[in-house]
Design a protein around this motif. Structure first.
Motif, PDB file in Angstrom:
ATOM      1  N   TRP A 193     -42.105  -5.351  10.810  1.00  0.00           N
ATOM      2  CA  TRP A 193     -42.107  -3.907  11.010  1.00  0.00           C
ATOM      3  C   TRP A 193     -43.395  -3.475  11.692  1.00  0.00           C
ATOM      4  CZ3 TRP A 193     -44.953   0.380  10.042  1.00  0.00           C
ATOM      5  CH2 TRP A 193     -44.324   1.616  10.182  1.00  0.00           C
ATOM      6  N   LEU A 194     -44.523  -4.018  11.227  1.00  0.00           N
ATOM      7  CA  LEU A 194     -45.825  -3.674  11.808  1.00  0.00           C
ATOM      8  C   LEU A 194     -45.896  -4.065  13.281  1.00  0.00           C
ATOM      9  CD1 LEU A 194     -48.123  -4.667   8.818  1.00  0.00           C
ATOM     10  CD2 LEU A 194     -47.678  -2.343   9.647  1.00  0.00           C
ATOM     11  N   LEU A 195     -45.387  -5.253  13.619  1.00  0.00           N
ATOM     12  CA  LEU A 195     -45.389  -5.688  15.015  1.00  0.00           C
ATOM     13  C   LEU A 195     -44.560  -4.745  15.884  1.00  0.00           C
ATOM     14  CD1 LEU A 195     -45.131  -9.568  14.724  1.00  0.00           C
ATOM     15  CD2 LEU A 195     -47.029  -8.245  15.658  1.00  0.00           C
ATOM     16  N   GLU A 196     -43.393  -4.361  15.413  1.00  0.00           N
ATOM     17  CA  GLU A 196     -42.548  -3.431  16.172  1.00  0.00           C
ATOM     18  C   GLU A 196     -43.240  -2.083  16.342  1.00  0.00           C
ATOM     19  OE1 GLU A 196     -39.745  -3.948  17.955  1.00  0.00           O
ATOM     20  OE2 GLU A 196     -40.248  -6.020  17.470  1.00  0.00           O
ATOM     21  N   GLU A 197     -43.915  -1.628  15.308  1.00  0.00           N
ATOM     22  CA  GLU A 197     -44.631  -0.352  15.377  1.00  0.00           C
ATOM     23  C   GLU A 197     -45.779  -0.427  16.380  1.00  0.00           C
ATOM     24  OE1 GLU A 197     -45.091   3.678  14.089  1.00  0.00           O
ATOM     25  OE2 GLU A 197     -43.463   2.239  13.998  1.00  0.00           O
ATOM     26  N   VAL A 198     -46.512  -1.518  16.369  1.00  0.00           N
ATOM     27  CA  VAL A 198     -47.612  -1.701  17.327  1.00  0.00           C
ATOM     28  C   VAL A 198     -47.065  -1.706  18.749  1.00  0.00           C
ATOM     29  CG1 VAL A 198     -49.318  -3.349  18.181  1.00  0.00           C
ATOM     30  CG2 VAL A 198     -49.202  -2.834  15.746  1.00  0.00           C
ATOM     31  N   LYS A 199     -45.965  -2.387  18.974  1.00  0.00           N
ATOM     32  CA  LYS A 199     -45.365  -2.436  20.311  1.00  0.00           C
ATOM     33  C   LYS A 199     -44.936  -1.041  20.764  1.00  0.00           C
ATOM     34  CE  LYS A 199     -43.732  -7.189  19.910  1.00  0.00           C
ATOM     35  NZ  LYS A 199     -42.542  -8.044  19.791  1.00  0.00           N
ATOM     36  N   LYS A 200     -44.328  -0.288  19.872  1.00  0.00           N
ATOM     37  CA  LYS A 200     -43.888   1.070  20.189  1.00  0.00           C
ATOM     38  C   LYS A 200     -45.084   1.959  20.535  1.00  0.00           C
ATOM     39  CE  LYS A 200     -42.529   3.744  16.835  1.00  0.00           C
ATOM     40  NZ  LYS A 200     -41.785   4.364  15.736  1.00  0.00           N
ATOM     41  N   LEU A 201     -46.141   1.863  19.740  1.00  0.00           N
ATOM     42  CA  LEU A 201     -47.338   2.671  19.991  1.00  0.00           C
ATOM     43  C   LEU A 201     -48.023   2.262  21.293  1.00  0.00           C
ATOM     44  CD1 LEU A 201     -48.721   2.849  16.352  1.00  0.00           C
ATOM     45  CD2 LEU A 201     -47.511   4.640  17.620  1.00  0.00           C
ATOM     46  N   ARG A 202     -48.083   0.966  21.552  1.00  0.00           N
ATOM     47  CA  ARG A 202     -48.682   0.494  22.804  1.00  0.00           C
ATOM     48  C   ARG A 202     -47.896   1.014  24.006  1.00  0.00           C
ATOM     49  NH1 ARG A 202     -50.501  -5.822  22.271  1.00  0.00           N
ATOM     50  NH2 ARG A 202     -52.336  -5.464  20.975  1.00  0.00           N
ATOM     51  N   GLU A 203     -46.572   0.984  23.907  1.00  0.00           N
ATOM     52  CA  GLU A 203     -45.746   1.493  25.004  1.00  0.00           C
ATOM     53  C   GLU A 203     -46.045   2.971  25.271  1.00  0.00           C
ATOM     54  OE1 GLU A 203     -41.043   2.380  25.922  1.00  0.00           O
ATOM     55  OE2 GLU A 203     -41.558   0.859  24.433  1.00  0.00           O
ATOM     56  N   ALA A 204     -46.157   3.749  24.211  1.00  0.00           N
ATOM     57  CA  ALA A 204     -46.447   5.181  24.364  1.00  0.00           C
ATOM     58  C   ALA A 204     -47.845   5.409  24.935  1.00  0.00           C
ATOM     59  CB  ALA A 204     -46.298   5.886  23.018  1.00  0.00           C
ATOM     60  N   ILE A 205     -48.813   4.636  24.472  1.00  0.00           N
ATOM     61  CA  ILE A 205     -50.181   4.769  24.989  1.00  0.00           C
ATOM     62  C   ILE A 205     -50.221   4.384  26.462  1.00  0.00           C
ATOM     63  CG2 ILE A 205     -52.526   3.837  24.851  1.00  0.00           C
ATOM     64  CD1 ILE A 205     -51.985   3.592  21.767  1.00  0.00           C
ATOM     65  N   ARG A 206     -49.514   3.331  26.838  1.00  0.00           N
ATOM     66  CA  ARG A 206     -49.482   2.921  28.250  1.00  0.00           C
ATOM     67  C   ARG A 206     -48.817   3.993  29.116  1.00  0.00           C
ATOM     68  NH1 ARG A 206     -48.126  -2.497  25.832  1.00  0.00           N
ATOM     69  NH2 ARG A 206     -50.075  -3.666  26.037  1.00  0.00           N
ATOM     70  N   GLU A 207     -47.735   4.577  28.614  1.00  0.00           N
ATOM     71  CA  GLU A 207     -47.065   5.638  29.367  1.00  0.00           C
ATOM     72  C   GLU A 207     -48.033   6.805  29.601  1.00  0.00           C
ATOM     73  OE1 GLU A 207     -43.435   8.830  28.769  1.00  0.00           O
ATOM     74  OE2 GLU A 207     -43.328   6.919  27.704  1.00  0.00           O
ATOM     75  N   HIS A 208     -48.768   7.168  28.566  1.00  0.00           N
ATOM     76  CA  HIS A 208     -49.746   8.249  28.696  1.00  0.00           C
ATOM     77  C   HIS A 208     -50.880   7.838  29.646  1.00  0.00           C
ATOM     78  CE1 HIS A 208     -52.173  11.669  27.805  1.00  0.00           C
ATOM     79  NE2 HIS A 208     -53.033  11.028  27.050  1.00  0.00           N
ATOM     80  N   ARG A 209     -51.371   6.638  29.487  1.00  0.00           N
ATOM     81  CA  ARG A 209     -52.453   6.126  30.340  1.00  0.00           C
ATOM     82  C   ARG A 209     -52.032   6.104  31.797  1.00  0.00           C
ATOM     83  NH1 ARG A 209     -52.982  -0.080  30.192  1.00  0.00           N
ATOM     84  NH2 ARG A 209     -51.076   0.271  31.364  1.00  0.00           N
ATOM     85  N   ASP A 210     -50.787   5.759  32.064  1.00  0.00           N
ATOM     86  CA  ASP A 210     -50.308   5.596  33.426  1.00  0.00           C
ATOM     87  C   ASP A 210     -49.825   6.908  34.043  1.00  0.00           C
ATOM     88  OD1 ASP A 210     -50.954   2.935  33.126  1.00  0.00           O
ATOM     89  OD2 ASP A 210     -48.890   2.296  32.740  1.00  0.00           O
ATOM     90  N   SER A 211     -49.994   8.008  33.328  1.00  0.00           N
ATOM     91  CA  SER A 211     -49.652   9.312  33.904  1.00  0.00           C
ATOM     92  C   SER A 211     -50.532   9.551  35.120  1.00  0.00           C
ATOM     93  CB  SER A 211     -49.904  10.429  32.888  1.00  0.00           C
ATOM     94  OG  SER A 211     -49.054  10.306  31.788  1.00  0.00           O
ATOM     95  N   THR A 212     -49.969  10.229  36.081  1.00  0.00           N
ATOM     96  CA  THR A 212     -50.715  10.498  37.304  1.00  0.00           C
ATOM     97  C   THR A 212     -50.304  11.850  37.853  1.00  0.00           C
ATOM     98  OG1 THR A 212     -51.384   9.540  39.425  1.00  0.00           O
ATOM     99  CG2 THR A 212     -49.077   9.330  38.843  1.00  0.00           C
TER     100      THR A 212
END
Length: 91
Positions: free
Chosen positions: A15-34
């Motif tokens: 569960w923790l691994l899936e949560e980390v992956k989900k959070l990383r995806e969201a952070i990357r989406e925000h980071r990659d905003s332009t």
């Protein structure tokens, strides 16, 4: 004393691994905003937190808001001087 993250102690490794992956995806989406996407607030990102509270957003008056936008743009110029310039207008 309970902390906001005490709910994590009884979660499985999977569960923790899936949560980390989900959070990383969201952070990357925000980071990659332009372009104009940098200017918006991000309630979808905040919605990934387990505590479901509505943020108390204070909206500055227009003159203060625009000065803040200018400062933000100036900080991008200083931190990313080689960034390409977005030519399209905001929707």
């Amino acid at each position: 004393m309970e902390t906001l993250d005490d709910d994590l102690t009884d979660k499985s490794r999977e569960w923790l691994l899936e949560e980390v992956k989900k959070l990383r995806e969201a952070i990357r989406e925000h980071r990659d905003s332009t372009g104009h996407d940098l200017c918006w607030h991000h309630p979808r990102l905040w919605g990934l937190l387990p505590e479901k509270t509505l943020p108390e957003v204070a909206v500055p008056a227009w003159p203060q808001f625009m000065r803040g936008c200018i400062k933000y743009r100036q900080s991008l110029e200083a931190q990313l001087p080689q960034a390409p310039i977005e030519k399209r207008e905001a929707d």
